[in-house]
Design an enzyme around this catalytic site. Structure first.
Site, short mmCIF file in Angstrom:
data_model
loop_
_atom_site.label_atom_id
_atom_site.label_comp_id
_atom_site.label_asym_id
_atom_site.label_seq_id
_atom_site.Cartn_x
_atom_site.Cartn_y
_atom_site.Cartn_z
N CYS A 206 41.30 54.10 35.60
CA CYS A 206 40.82 54.53 34.29
C CYS A 206 41.84 54.13 33.25
O CYS A 206 42.96 53.74 33.57
CB CYS A 206 40.61 56.04 34.27
SG CYS A 206 39.48 56.64 35.55
N ARG B 254 39.34 48.67 32.34
CA ARG B 254 39.75 49.56 33.42
C ARG B 254 38.64 50.52 33.85
O ARG B 254 38.80 51.24 34.84
CB ARG B 254 40.98 50.36 33.00
CG ARG B 254 42.18 49.51 32.62
CD ARG B 254 43.36 50.37 32.21
NE ARG B 254 43.85 51.14 33.34
CZ ARG B 254 44.76 50.71 34.21
NH1 ARG B 254 45.28 49.51 34.07
NH2 ARG B 254 45.16 51.47 35.20
N TRP C 198 36.43 55.11 35.07
CA TRP C 198 35.75 54.50 36.22
C TRP C 198 35.61 55.61 37.24
O TRP C 198 36.60 56.17 37.73
CB TRP C 198 36.56 53.34 36.77
CG TRP C 198 35.87 52.60 37.87
CD1 TRP C 198 34.90 51.66 37.76
CD2 TRP C 198 36.11 52.74 39.28
NE1 TRP C 198 34.52 51.20 39.00
CE2 TRP C 198 35.24 51.85 39.95
CE3 TRP C 198 36.98 53.53 40.05
CZ2 TRP C 198 35.22 51.72 41.33
CZ3 TRP C 198 36.95 53.41 41.43
CH2 TRP C 198 36.08 52.51 42.05
N ASN D 208 44.42 59.22 35.31
CA ASN D 208 44.07 58.03 36.09
C ASN D 208 44.68 58.21 37.47
O ASN D 208 45.89 58.37 37.60
CB ASN D 208 44.61 56.77 35.43
CG ASN D 208 44.38 55.54 36.29
OD1 ASN D 208 43.38 55.43 36.99
ND2 ASN D 208 45.31 54.61 36.24
N GLY D 209 43.84 58.20 38.50
CA GLY D 209 44.34 58.38 39.86
C GLY D 209 43.42 59.28 40.65
O GLY D 209 42.28 59.55 40.25
N GLU E 114 35.58 32.84 47.67
CA GLU E 114 35.82 33.16 46.26
C GLU E 114 34.56 32.90 45.43
O GLU E 114 34.22 33.70 44.54
CB GLU E 114 37.00 32.34 45.73
CG GLU E 114 37.30 32.51 44.25
CD GLU E 114 37.71 33.92 43.87
OE1 GLU E 114 37.76 34.20 42.66
OE2 GLU E 114 37.96 34.76 44.76
N LYS F 202 32.53 35.77 43.28
CA LYS F 202 32.21 35.66 41.85
C LYS F 202 30.72 35.89 41.60
O LYS F 202 30.33 36.57 40.66
CB LYS F 202 32.61 34.29 41.32
CG LYS F 202 34.08 34.08 41.14
CD LYS F 202 34.62 34.94 40.00
CE LYS F 202 36.11 35.17 40.19
NZ LYS F 202 36.46 36.12 41.23
N GLU G 56 29.91 39.56 42.00
CA GLU G 56 30.51 40.40 40.97
C GLU G 56 29.71 40.41 39.68
O GLU G 56 29.48 41.48 39.09
CB GLU G 56 31.93 39.93 40.67
CG GLU G 56 32.97 40.31 41.69
CD GLU G 56 34.34 39.80 41.29
OE1 GLU G 56 35.28 40.59 41.36
OE2 GLU G 56 34.46 38.62 40.93
N HIS H 82 26.06 30.21 64.76
CA HIS H 82 26.36 31.45 65.46
C HIS H 82 25.76 32.66 64.76
O HIS H 82 26.28 33.78 64.89
CB HIS H 82 27.88 31.61 65.61
CG HIS H 82 28.50 30.56 66.47
ND1 HIS H 82 28.54 30.62 67.84
CD2 HIS H 82 29.07 29.37 66.13
CE1 HIS H 82 29.12 29.54 68.32
NE2 HIS H 82 29.45 28.76 67.29
N LYS I 115 38.75 46.15 36.15
CA LYS I 115 39.67 45.02 36.29
C LYS I 115 40.81 45.34 37.24
O LYS I 115 41.12 44.55 38.13
CB LYS I 115 40.23 44.65 34.91
CG LYS I 115 41.20 43.47 34.93
CD LYS I 115 40.49 42.19 35.30
CE LYS I 115 41.41 40.99 35.27
NZ LYS I 115 40.76 39.79 35.78
#
Length: 615
Positions: free
Chosen positions: A2, A27, A77, A102-103, A487, A491, A494, A510, A610
């Site tokens: 946050c 955040r 968040w 935050n935490g 990657e 993306k 996301e 497989h 982020k």
């Protein structure tokens, strides 16, 4: 993960709180809120669901307008408790204490049960509310607000970055940090706190970075800091080099697009002063790096998300080029699995922010397991927890990255890992002068090669249209390109919310090939390397199942186009170091333009933030 901002000033603090929240919205943006102490020392609080813009609109409708010289604010968040008004911060206890957090407080249920028995009422489902009640309860036996906070935090298990104000102590903010980043800004018209210095750049460039366990009393003309044991401590004042202009999107439509196109310069900045006379300066990793690298017998890389994918690329480089054993693991798994760490291990952490909670904790755990290991942090943040905990530090100089989906931070991490590979290799005599020069020549070409790859944006826009109604996508590659495929899939997930998976191309038979039909697009990466012919065989297998395909190739790979297959030449004559970085660029652009077509929030995708500073 946050965002916190607050301040004690000689003028109304509201505009600064809102400005800070807007800069910290990366955040988290499930809800936001602020609280000030009004002239009669009572709390005035406003909270809104969703983005900070909703809070700003809410404030405009308030009559009378909220004013106060001391206040705290928060963008959330969600962890404990769904996104809602009643779960939004700031939280209040008995009109005496208000705070932002935050935490995660891991023992909040135990604390909550005790507080319920002591007559405290709860208005939210968050773990944060127990902090406010604990401080209020401590105030009954303490004569100052900071003493109350120092007593209360002794009962918390977990992590916290806290900004605390009290109606009984209307001249101060208390800041406390354990495991979550928190800075103090020293200004002309007051003093401030924030999760990130970017929130305060309009009022100061002077910052104190609190260390784990620190508790600070912040007044308009005085800052006093204590460690967790209550000892008075001095923390250095640092001058930030960040500039306000870095927060503007400029001529681009989104920060992600801007950051994709900033990659040539970010790579130049990362290479600057790290190469001279066709030789890599090993000392850029630290003044003892050469001595340490000489003794290293294996490398352990720990990271999360895009940084983990960068680590996977480096594993190929380190083992193939430098001839040194390398393991790569997800930080959240590594820290809990009781790993074995041999002597002479170089323990490498990768993190854009340097504050990724699982990576930080994995590093701490590794040092407990084997205190003789050497630790190297590769990060984009000079003043971060990882840099303070690590023996060696390499800063990527990517510049500020605002968009949640990483682009330039990822490619500059790859550049850093390429320099690490070459440094270890030449010390171990597995890379000779000729090979080192070839690697350096490739790195020097990178900014220009990336610029050329970016010229394909218009062509990639047309490809993106084909994904408008797709629900799933497969990415395939071999060798380092499997990590780049991972990657690319990350993306796409996301920012476009399309399900995507990446596989080594040889693994298709497989299991994954069962998924392939005309509704499942497949994106392949085809560099001109020793695995090219095997990859071409894999592509034939996919095509025979009727899939729509996109192949990004080296011009010299000469993949033969087939029906419903688009072959896009990206560049030519790429080496083992440059190829993974260059092939990343079209995958970034493709994901970006698919997200645009689907109408998602590119820079702030749902449920993501982020900097992941909580588990």
């Amino acid at each position: 993960m946050c965002g916190i901002v607050g301040g004690v000033a000689n003028k109304n603090i509201i505009s600064l709180l809102l400005e800070g929240l807007n800069r910290l919205e990366y955040r988290g943006y499930d809800s936001s809120g602020l609280i000030v102490l009004s002239k009669n020392n009572t709390f005035d609080r406003v909270r809104s669901l969703g983005k900070v813009k909703n809070l700003e609109d809410n404030l405009k409708g308030r009559v009378p307008l909220i004013e106060g010289n001391i206040g705290i604010a928060h963008t959330r968040w969600a962890t404990h408790g769904e996104p809602s008004i009643h779960n939004a911060h700031p939280h209040i206890s008995k009109n005496s204490v208000s705070l932002v957090h935050n935490g995660i407080i891991e023992n909040y249920i135990e604390l909550k049960n005790d507080q319920l028995s002591n007559g405290y009422l709860f208005t939210s489902e968050t773990d944060t509310e127990v902090i406010a009640h604990a401080i209020d309860f401590a105030m009954k036996s303490c004569s100052t607000l900071i003493a109350s906070v120092q007593l209360a935090i002794k009962s918390f298990s977990g992590s916290y970055g806290l900004g605390i104000i009290s109606s009984k102590y209307p001249d101060q903010i208390i800041a406390a940090r354990k495991g979550s980043p928190l800075v103090i800004g020293i200004g002309v018209n007051g003093n401030y706190i924030a999760s990130d210095q970017i929130a305060l750049l309009s009022v100061t460039n002077k910052f104190i970075f609190l260390e784990d366990g620190d508790v600070a009393e912040i007044k308009i003309d005085k800052i006093t800091i204590y460690d967790f044991e209550g000892n008075l401590v001095k923390r250095p004042v640092k001058i930030s080099k960040l500039k306000l202009g870095e927060f503007d999107v400029g001529d681009y439509d989104h920060f992600m697009q801007k950051e994709i196109f900033e990659q040539p310069q970010a790579i130049r900045d990362t290479l600057e002063s790290r190469i001279t006379n066709d030789s890599i300066l090993i000392s850029t990793f630290g003044f003892k790096a050469e001595e340490i690298f000489n003794k290293v017998t294996q490398v352990q890389i720990v990271a999360c998300g895009s940084s983990y994918n960068a680590g996977l690329v480096a594993k190929y480089w380190l083992e193939d080029i430098a001839k040194i054993s390398c393991n790569v693991e997800v930080a959240s798994e590594y820290r809990y699995r009781r790993p074995i760490l041999l002597n002479n291990t170089l323990f490498v952490t990768l993190s854009q922010s340097g504050e990724t909670a699982d990576t930080v904790e994995a590093l701490k755990e590794a040092k407990k397991i084997n205190s003789s290991i050497t630790t190297l942090c590769i990060t984009n943040s000079a003043e971060s927890t990882l840099t303070r905990l690590s023996d060696l530090i390499f800063l990527t100089h990517a510049g500020l990255e605002i968009s949640v989906a990483s682009s330039k931070a990822f490619t500059t991490q790859l550049v850093a890992l390429a320099l690490l590979t070459c440094s270890i290799g030449k010390l171990k005599n597995t890379i000779n002068k000729k090979q080192e020069k070839e690697i350096i020549d490739g790195l020097k070409r990178l900014p220009g090669l990336v610029s050329e790859a970016l010229l394909q944006e218009n062509q990639i826009k047309k490809l993106a249209i084909k994904f408008k109604d797709k629900n799933s996508t497969l990415f395939v590659g071999r060798g380092t390109m499997h990590a780049i495929a991972m990657e690319g899939a990350l993306k796409l997930k996301e920012i476009s919310y399309i399900h995507a998976e990446a596989y080594p191309a040889g693994e298709l038979k497989h299991g994954p090939i069962a998924l392939i039909d005309r509704h499942m697009p497949v994106i392949a990466i085809a560099p001109n390397d020793e695995l090219l012919e095997k990859l071409k065989s894999n592509l034939q297998e996919v095509k025979s199942r009727g899939s729509q395909m996109i192949v990004f190739e080296d011009e010299n790979s000469m993949v033969k186009p087939m029906e419903a297959m688009e072959v896009i030449p990206v560049t030519s004559n790429l080496g083992r170091i440059t190829a993974p970085i260059i092939f990343t660029i079209p995958l970034q652009l493709l994901s970006y333009h698919i997200a645009i077509i689907k109408g998602t929030d590119v820079d702030k995708p749902r449920n993501l933030a982020k900097s992941v500073t909580v588990e």
